[in-house]
Design a protein around this motif. Structure first.
Motif, short mmCIF file in Angstrom:
data_model
loop_
_atom_site.label_atom_id
_atom_site.label_comp_id
_atom_site.label_asym_id
_atom_site.label_seq_id
_atom_site.Cartn_x
_atom_site.Cartn_y
_atom_site.Cartn_z
N ASN A 73 0.76 -1.26 0.19
CA ASN A 73 0.03 -0.09 -0.08
C ASN A 73 0.77 1.30 -0.18
OD1 ASN A 73 -2.85 -0.96 0.36
ND2 ASN A 73 -1.86 -1.90 1.88
N ASN A 113 4.48 8.78 4.13
CA ASN A 113 3.41 7.77 3.64
C ASN A 113 3.28 6.46 4.73
OD1 ASN A 113 2.61 9.72 1.56
ND2 ASN A 113 3.79 8.48 0.14
N LYS A 115 4.37 6.14 7.92
CA LYS A 115 3.77 6.91 9.03
C LYS A 115 2.27 6.95 8.87
CE LYS A 115 7.73 8.46 11.37
NZ LYS A 115 8.30 9.57 12.14
N GLN A 116 1.70 7.58 7.84
CA GLN A 116 0.18 7.70 7.59
C GLN A 116 -0.45 6.44 7.65
OE1 GLN A 116 -0.53 10.11 3.95
NE2 GLN A 116 -2.96 9.93 4.45
N ARG A 117 0.02 5.41 6.67
CA ARG A 117 -0.73 4.24 6.68
C ARG A 117 -0.62 3.43 8.05
NH1 ARG A 117 -4.13 1.32 3.90
NH2 ARG A 117 -3.75 -1.03 4.08
N ALA A 119 -0.72 4.55 10.97
CA ALA A 119 -1.65 5.45 11.74
C ALA A 119 -3.01 4.93 11.18
CB ALA A 119 -1.43 6.93 11.80
N GLU A 120 -3.29 5.03 9.97
CA GLU A 120 -4.59 4.62 9.56
C GLU A 120 -4.88 3.20 9.74
OE1 GLU A 120 -4.62 5.93 5.44
OE2 GLU A 120 -4.53 8.03 6.19
N ARG A 121 -4.27 2.34 9.19
CA ARG A 121 -4.50 0.89 9.21
C ARG A 121 -4.37 0.17 10.55
NH1 ARG A 121 -5.42 -3.75 9.82
NH2 ARG A 121 -4.96 -5.46 8.06
N GLY A 123 -3.58 1.97 13.55
CA GLY A 123 -3.79 2.80 14.91
C GLY A 123 -2.44 2.94 15.65
N ASP A 125 0.35 5.47 16.04
CA ASP A 125 0.53 6.83 15.79
C ASP A 125 2.13 7.16 16.04
OD1 ASP A 125 0.34 7.03 18.48
OD2 ASP A 125 -0.94 8.63 18.64
#
Length: 147
Positions: A73, A113, A115-117, A119-121, A123, A125
């Protein structure tokens, strides 16, 4: 606090039963029941805090899923390894990992990207990402030390 409430309710109930029926064994029976409830809740507190103090992985995160998910991803990620996840508090977890990337010039974007994934997928952070462009430095160090 709930234990205190249950203790008070049990004392009132025992008093009412003894007053109306004269059956005195109700008092120690209800006391034992309240003690068992308090012990059970205390066990969960000790178990959860021990897990955090021993830096156990949060139960809702399977660290084996993180690497394949990031490779699938996040554009530019070729491989993810040395993934370590642990709980800092009940609400906050942390992850460290190594990410092999395709183009060394896109490091900041790829890390952002990743770190964002995470956090989103998952949790997660708070992440520390070690970027690798030409092999894993830890693998080279382990090979030179004979591990």
């Amino acid at each position: 606090m709930l234990g205190d409430l249950l203790g008070s309710v049990a004392a009132l109930a025992a008093g009412a039963v003894i007053y109306w029926t004269g059956w005195t064994p109700i008092d120690p029976l209800l006391s034992v029941l309240v003690a068992l409830i308090i012990l059970r809740s205390g066990w969960y507190v000790v178990k959860a805090s021990s897990h955090i103090l021993l830096e156990g992985a949060p139960p809702e995160v399977d660290s084996r899923e993180i690497g394949p998910d990031l490779v699938a991803n996040v554009s530019g990620v070729e491989d993810v390894h040395h993934v370590h996840v642990w709980a800092i508090t009940q609400e906050r977890s942390m992850v460290t990992l190594h990410a092999s990337i395709e183009q060394p010039t896109a490091v900041d974007e790829v890390v952002r990207n990743i770190k964002q994934r995470l956090a989103e997928r998952f949790g997660l952070d708070h992440a520390t990402v070690e970027v690798e462009c030409e092999g894993c430095a830890d693998a080279a160090a382990e090979a030179s030390h004979g591990h």
